[in-house]
Design a protein around this motif. Sequence first.
Motif, PDB file in Angstrom:
ATOM      1  N   VAL A   3      19.817  -6.762   7.308  1.00 12.38           N
ATOM      2  CA  VAL A   3      19.907  -8.160   7.869  1.00 12.38           C
ATOM      3  C   VAL A   3      19.938  -8.281   9.386  1.00 12.38           C
ATOM      4  N   ILE A   4      19.073  -8.971  10.462  1.00 10.15           N
ATOM      5  CA  ILE A   4      19.931  -9.453  11.694  1.00 10.15           C
ATOM      6  C   ILE A   4      20.971 -10.233  12.177  1.00 10.15           C
ATOM      7  N   HIS A   6      23.450 -11.223  15.525  1.00  9.92           N
ATOM      8  CA  HIS A   6      23.079 -11.520  17.221  1.00  9.92           C
ATOM      9  C   HIS A   6      24.822 -11.437  17.818  1.00  9.92           C
ATOM     10  N   ILE A   7      24.499 -11.182  18.988  1.00  7.40           N
ATOM     11  CA  ILE A   7      26.091 -11.279  19.103  1.00  7.40           C
ATOM     12  C   ILE A   7      25.400 -11.879  21.570  1.00  7.40           C
ATOM     13  N   SER A   8      26.104 -12.932  21.925  1.00  3.20           N
ATOM     14  CA  SER A   8      25.753 -12.584  23.001  1.00  3.20           C
ATOM     15  C   SER A   8      26.672 -12.211  23.863  1.00  3.20           C
ATOM     16  N   THR A   9      26.159 -10.803  24.621  1.00  6.31           N
ATOM     17  CA  THR A   9      26.676 -10.176  26.042  1.00  6.31           C
ATOM     18  C   THR A   9      26.045 -11.339  27.498  1.00  6.31           C
ATOM     19  N   ARG A  10      26.604 -10.069  28.169  1.00  5.87           N
ATOM     20  CA  ARG A  10      27.176 -11.329  29.714  1.00  5.87           C
ATOM     21  C   ARG A  10      25.527 -12.148  30.147  1.00  5.87           C
ATOM     22  N   LEU A  11      24.189 -10.996  29.464  1.00  3.03           N
ATOM     23  CA  LEU A  11      22.690 -11.539  30.000  1.00  3.03           C
ATOM     24  C   LEU A  11      21.927 -11.638  28.729  1.00  3.03           C
ATOM     25  N   LEU A  12      22.082 -11.041  27.894  1.00  5.49           N
ATOM     26  CA  LEU A  12      21.648 -10.966  26.960  1.00  5.49           C
ATOM     27  C   LEU A  12      22.279 -11.647  25.142  1.00  5.49           C
ATOM     28  N   ASP A  13      21.232 -11.814  24.033  1.00  6.05           N
ATOM     29  CA  ASP A  13      21.401 -12.577  23.358  1.00  6.05           C
ATOM     30  C   ASP A  13      20.673 -11.228  22.288  1.00  6.05           C
ATOM     31  N   VAL A  14      21.608 -10.412  21.945  1.00  3.01           N
ATOM     32  CA  VAL A  14      20.977  -9.026  21.482  1.00  3.01           C
ATOM     33  C   VAL A  14      21.317  -9.164  19.799  1.00  3.01           C
ATOM     34  N   ALA A  15      20.618  -9.258  19.513  1.00  2.00           N
ATOM     35  CA  ALA A  15      19.822  -8.850  18.003  1.00  2.00           C
ATOM     36  C   ALA A  15      20.047  -7.238  17.743  1.00  2.00           C
ATOM     37  N   TYR A  16      20.573  -7.400  16.588  1.00  2.00           N
ATOM     38  CA  TYR A  16      20.743  -5.943  15.820  1.00  2.00           C
ATOM     39  C   TYR A  16      21.303  -5.564  14.266  1.00  2.00           C
ATOM     40  N   GLU A  17      20.767  -5.124  14.086  1.00  2.00           N
ATOM     41  CA  GLU A  17      21.305  -4.157  11.887  1.00  2.00           C
ATOM     42  C   GLU A  17      22.467  -3.967  12.355  1.00  2.00           C
ATOM     43  N   GLU A  18      23.800  -4.326  11.662  1.00  2.00           N
ATOM     44  CA  GLU A  18      24.287  -3.381  11.306  1.00  2.00           C
ATOM     45  C   GLU A  18      24.763  -3.117   9.685  1.00  2.00           C
ATOM     46  N   HIS A  19      25.145  -1.422   9.375  1.00  2.11           N
ATOM     47  CA  HIS A  19      25.534  -1.245   7.961  1.00  2.11           C
ATOM     48  C   HIS A  19      26.115  -0.421   7.663  1.00  2.11           C
ATOM     49  N   GLY A  20      26.406  -0.361   6.642  1.00  2.00           N
ATOM     50  CA  GLY A  20      28.218   0.222   5.888  1.00  2.00           C
ATOM     51  C   GLY A  20      29.403  -0.884   6.885  1.00  2.00           C
ATOM     52  N   PRO A  21      30.624  -0.226   6.097  1.00  4.82           N
ATOM     53  CA  PRO A  21      32.528  -1.006   6.537  1.00  4.82           C
ATOM     54  C   PRO A  21      32.316  -1.016   7.448  1.00  4.82           C
ATOM     55  N   ALA A  22      32.754  -2.779   7.905  1.00  7.75           N
ATOM     56  CA  ALA A  22      33.117  -2.866   9.023  1.00  7.75           C
ATOM     57  C   ALA A  22      34.258  -2.019  10.452  1.00  7.75           C
ATOM     58  N   ASP A  23      35.419  -1.048   8.805  1.00  9.64           N
ATOM     59  CA  ASP A  23      36.106  -1.172   9.878  1.00  9.64           C
ATOM     60  C   ASP A  23      35.956   0.445  10.089  1.00  9.64           C
ATOM     61  N   GLY A  24      34.689   1.289   9.356  1.00  8.69           N
ATOM     62  CA  GLY A  24      34.016   2.118   9.511  1.00  8.69           C
ATOM     63  C   GLY A  24      34.170   2.751  10.913  1.00  8.69           C
ATOM     64  N   ASN A  25      34.260   4.679  11.678  1.00 15.69           N
ATOM     65  CA  ASN A  25      34.037   4.545  12.750  1.00 15.69           C
ATOM     66  C   ASN A  25      32.205   4.284  12.663  1.00 15.69           C
ATOM     67  N   PRO A  26      32.551   3.750  14.477  1.00 18.85           N
ATOM     68  CA  PRO A  26      31.283   3.317  15.064  1.00 18.85           C
ATOM     69  C   PRO A  26      30.292   4.315  15.185  1.00 18.85           C
ATOM     70  N   VAL A  27      28.811   4.036  14.523  1.00 15.25           N
ATOM     71  CA  VAL A  27      27.585   4.868  15.155  1.00 15.25           C
ATOM     72  C   VAL A  27      27.077   4.008  15.903  1.00 15.25           C
ATOM     73  N   PRO A  37      14.335  -0.820  15.651  1.00 16.03           N
ATOM     74  CA  PRO A  37      14.924  -0.325  15.073  1.00 16.03           C
ATOM     75  C   PRO A  37      14.433   0.591  13.779  1.00 16.03           C
ATOM     76  N   ARG A  38      13.355   0.023  13.262  1.00 13.60           N
ATOM     77  CA  ARG A  38      12.624   0.459  12.069  1.00 13.60           C
ATOM     78  C   ARG A  38      12.578   2.281  11.892  1.00 13.60           C
ATOM     79  N   CYS A  39      12.270   2.607  13.629  1.00 15.00           N
ATOM     80  CA  CYS A  39      12.884   4.164  12.877  1.00 15.00           C
ATOM     81  C   CYS A  39      14.056   5.076  12.622  1.00 15.00           C
ATOM     82  N   TYR A  40      14.710   3.770  12.267  1.00 12.54           N
ATOM     83  CA  TYR A  40      16.184   4.304  12.389  1.00 12.54           C
ATOM     84  C   TYR A  40      17.081   4.271  10.536  1.00 12.54           C
TER      85      TYR A  40
END
Length: 298
Positions: A3-4, A6-27, A37-40
């Motif tokens: 699932v893609i 989106h979150i806004s930063t200072r300059l971008l609407d960044v599309a990202y994919e998130e996996h695993g628990p929201a409270d997990g150690n971030p990678v 991102p398909r490479c990962y």
Amino acid sequence: MAVIRHISTRLLDVAYEEHGPADGNPVLLLHGFPYDPRCYDRVAAALAAQDYRVIVPYLRGYGPTRFLSGDTMRSGQQAALAQDLLDLMDALSISRAALAGYDWGGRAACIVAALWPQRVRCLVTGDGYNIQDIAGFAVPAAPETEHRNWYQYYFHTPRGAAGLAANRFALGRLLWQLWSPSWRFDEATYARTAAAFDNPDFVDIVIHSYRHRYGYAPGDPALEDIERALARGPMITVPTISLCGADDGVSPPSAADEDAAHFSGRYKRRLLPGIGHNIPQEAPEAVVKALLDLMAPA
């Protein structure tokens, strides 16, 4: 299918994919050119299964990621990629994370690790120290290296910019073949990634990236302080594993580790036989192992 989000930063609407628990150690896993991102996919799934929170963004100019303003410079310089990564971490309220990247993504990860080490738990970098020595690029390289970099010089010309605009999908496929000569990917695999090149900013950002690194295009003035810091060749102090594909067709690893002097913390280089440039897609197990080795309790 991921699932893609989106979150806004200072300059971008960044599309990202998130996996695993929201409270997990971030990678955070960062792709390069011409990839997405398909490479990962297999790396992210393996880490999520061990309860890590895995974030895989589309870099500026790729997939659904968009600029918030038409007036923002479409820069592809190394400082822009690093600032985007830092801004994404801030937007996601991630104070510290493990980073893995190669090619452009490896450059962003190395820069954040070098300049903001307090934000980086550990680093897995494709092919060592990816921070560009722009002044050093003025010196011609060995003929074999110049030959492998033909596409970069092509992009320095108006013909190259027009060629990328007209033939971005065919050119990306050719680079995959040249850079990963031992990898037998099929057309469906390539097509899933190539869809990310159909972005309105892709051509401008790619062209600027390859012109700026040789001093042939000015950078974004807002990023000049970062570029000055990078020109000093900052050390990377965080725990790091460098993964190098032995069959890399664009940046083949040398017999001796020429990048080791840039790392002052715990550091190891691992050569991957039979692997080319697209390390996470060709050797996902090696990326997962490197991350888990670095994140294991001391």
